[in-house]
Write an enzyme that holds these catalytic residues in place. Structure first.
Site, mmCIF file in Angstrom:
data_model
loop_
_atom_site.group_PDB
_atom_site.id
_atom_site.type_symbol
_atom_site.label_atom_id
_atom_site.label_comp_id
_atom_site.label_asym_id
_atom_site.label_seq_id
_atom_site.Cartn_x
_atom_site.Cartn_y
_atom_site.Cartn_z
ATOM 1 N N ASP A 1 -6.282 -8.559 2.004
ATOM 2 C CA ASP A 1 -5.555 -8.812 3.233
ATOM 3 C C ASP A 1 -6.528 -9.944 3.941
ATOM 4 O O ASP A 1 -7.707 -9.837 3.632
ATOM 5 C CB ASP A 1 -5.416 -7.513 3.870
ATOM 6 C CG ASP A 1 -5.021 -7.761 5.359
ATOM 7 O OD1 ASP A 1 -4.229 -8.732 5.704
ATOM 8 O OD2 ASP A 1 -5.797 -7.178 6.284
ATOM 9 N N ASP B 1 -6.751 -10.607 8.020
ATOM 10 C CA ASP B 1 -6.987 -10.168 9.394
ATOM 11 C C ASP B 1 -7.407 -8.754 9.283
ATOM 12 O O ASP B 1 -7.154 -7.890 8.898
ATOM 13 C CB ASP B 1 -5.793 -10.296 10.440
ATOM 14 C CG ASP B 1 -5.314 -11.886 10.377
ATOM 15 O OD1 ASP B 1 -4.700 -11.793 11.597
ATOM 16 O OD2 ASP B 1 -5.604 -12.535 9.426
#
Length: 264
Positions: free
Chosen positions: A58, A60
């Site tokens: 991922d 953020d």
């Protein structure tokens, strides 16, 4: 040689039917502290890094220190409103992630590309240990994937500075150098949400000729749970409680490179 991720074949209709967010066997075992701030469950470390061929991240709050949509919203004077929706989505309290993202992006209308570039330059930083971990796994022969519900404006930058092999993220629509409040549909689909993250991980693994057991998924929010459930090794980084509870490795203190204490 595997091409870019955008060149993937059509969606695999044989995708698993079970709920990918449902707790797996590891979620029912007792987590133990392998080292200070580093919890494991359902595995017996140290594990061999050579057993894995692909690692998905991922972006953020995982690879980087910010939630990009919240920072763009700050430029639009809507940060509190947008951040509240983001937090609910990451906690798993939002039932329709795509709709919640569309709502947030609509509030970004009018923000200029110049302002986004300023945010990238002034606020976006790699999280501790990100570069070290990516360097180590690439040296061990793993392919790397950035798969994000965030935006390509930032993801392309992160991919470049880390030398990540493949990336998939959402693309913001622009008109005369300003955000329109909409996202562009892409060849692989409309939005990159939790289901798309999982599909991307599994499809890339298939193209590489490896099993899901040979993949690692690293994330922090509820929309990372589907790909974490599909991967052979799931890693929660300073994550929300629901994500920590289901991950086989939870890094609660220190940087991303602490995963290398588990993988050798």
């Amino acid at each position: 040689m595997i091409g870019t991720i955008e060149a993937f074949s059509p969606r695999d209709t044989r995708a698993r039917r079970s709920d990918p967010t449902a707790p797996g066997p590891a979620a029912h075992s007792r987590a133990r502290e392998f080292a200070p701030g580093l919890l494991v469950q359902g595995i017996a470390p140290p594990l061999s890094l050579s057993s894995y061929k692909l690692i998905a991240f991922d972006m953020d709050s995982t690879l980087i220190n910010i939630e990009c949509v919240d920072e763009i919203a700050d430029a639009a004077g809507r940060k509190a409103e947008v951040a509240a929706i983001t937090e609910a989505a990451m906690q798993g309290l939002v039932t329709d992630y795509k709709e919640s993202l569309r709502q947030r992006v609509a509030l970004l209308k009018g923000v200029t590309v110049q302002r986004m570039q300023q945010l990238l330059t002034e606020r976006l930083r790699l999280n501790p240990g990100a570069k070290e971990l990516v360097t180590a796994v690439k040296a061990a022969g793993l392919r790397t994937l950035l798969v994000s519900g965030g935006f390509s404006f930032f993801a392309d930058h992160v991919r470049a500075i880390l030398g990540i092999d493949f990336a998939r993220s959402n693309r913001l629509e622009l008109d005369n150098g300003q955000l329109t409040g909409r996202m562009l549909e892409q060849t692989w689909g409309d939005l990159c949400d939790g289901a798309e993250k999982r599909r991307t991980l599994l499809e890339l693994a298939s193209l590489m000729g490896i099993s899901p057991a040979q993949t690692i998924a690293v994330g922090d929010g509820a929309n990372d749970l589907p790909m974490m459930a599909a991967a052979g090794l799931s890693v929660a980084y300073h994550a929300k409680p629901a994500v920590r509870a289901q991950a086989k490795v939870a890094i609660n203190q220190g940087g991303l490179d602490r995963l290398l204490e588990v993988l050798r």
